[in-house]
Design an enzyme around this catalytic site. Structure first.
Site, PDB file in Angstrom:
ATOM      1  CB  CYS A 125      -0.857  -0.094   1.168  1.00 40.55           C
ATOM      2  SG  CYS A 125      -0.162   0.062   2.700  1.00 40.55           S
TER       3      CYS A 125
ATOM      4  CB  CYS B  14      -2.995  -1.948   9.072  1.00 36.20           C
ATOM      5  SG  CYS B  14      -3.771  -1.894   7.677  1.00 36.20           S
TER       6      CYS B  14
HETATM    7 FE1  FES Z   1      -1.531  -0.248   4.536  1.00 35.72          FE
HETATM    8 FE2  FES Z   1      -3.139   0.244   6.383  1.00 35.72          FE
HETATM    9  S1  FES Z   1      -3.632   0.134   4.345  1.00 35.72           S
HETATM   10  S2  FES Z   1      -0.840   0.018   6.387  1.00 35.72           S
END
Ligand code: FES
Length: 165
Positions: A35, A109
């Site tokens: 991400c 996360c």
């Molecule tokens: Fe990547 Fe939460 S979406 S750390």
């Protein structure tokens, strides 16, 4: 809004231990390749009455999602008072436990928080951070070098009460 969403929203609204720690004894940074989020954690140690080295406090900064902020917030509270060995035994599940079970797409996360903590506590054996910080970097903002090509510059906009009003 379910219980998890409420707890995350509460933690994001009033994050604990947010910000760079001046005079920290250790710092660790981790990045999520999936991400692109980053998280940095600072740790200060102290000696407990039995002479053990324990975590006095931990703080964090992140370019991350709300779940990463919430997990880092609760994790910094959980590790306070623990020895390095005790903190290293904590999994991402342990660090996010006060929020409740995370959905599969948000487990990374919590793993980002765990990685930053491990990087701070065991810098020589921690996995390499995805994004290398300059040697003198103190904050995440310092980690971004000015680009010579204006087209490649990264602009960081900090939210302030006046800007968001
Ligand atoms: Fe990547 Fe939460 S979406 S750390």
């Amino acid at each position: 809004m379910n219980d998890l969403q409420q707890k995350i929203e509460d933690a994001v609204s009033h994050p604990k231990n947010l910000g760079e720690m001046v005079g920290a004894d250790a710092v660790g940074t981790a990045g999520s390749p999936g991400c692109g989020d980053m998280l940095r954690m600072w740790v200060k140690f102290k000696e407990d009455p039995e002479g053990r080295k324990i975590i006095d406090r931990a703080t964090f900064q992140t370019f991350g999602c709300e779940t990463a902020i919430a997990v880092a917030s609760v994790a910094t509270e959980l590790v306070a008072g623990k020895t390095v060995e005790e903190a290293l035994l904590m999994s991402s599940n342990d660090l996010s436990a006060p929020l409740g079970a995370l959905p599969p797409m948000k487990i990374h996360c919590a793993q980002l928080v765990e990685s930053a903590l491990r990087s701070a506590l065991v810098p020589s054996t921690a996995p390499e951070p995805v994004v290398e910080a300059p040697a003198q970097a103190h904050s995440l903002r310092d980690s971004f070098k000015p680009a010579s090509d204006p087209a490649q510059k990264v602009q960081i906009v900090f939210k302030t009460p006046s800007a968001s009003a």
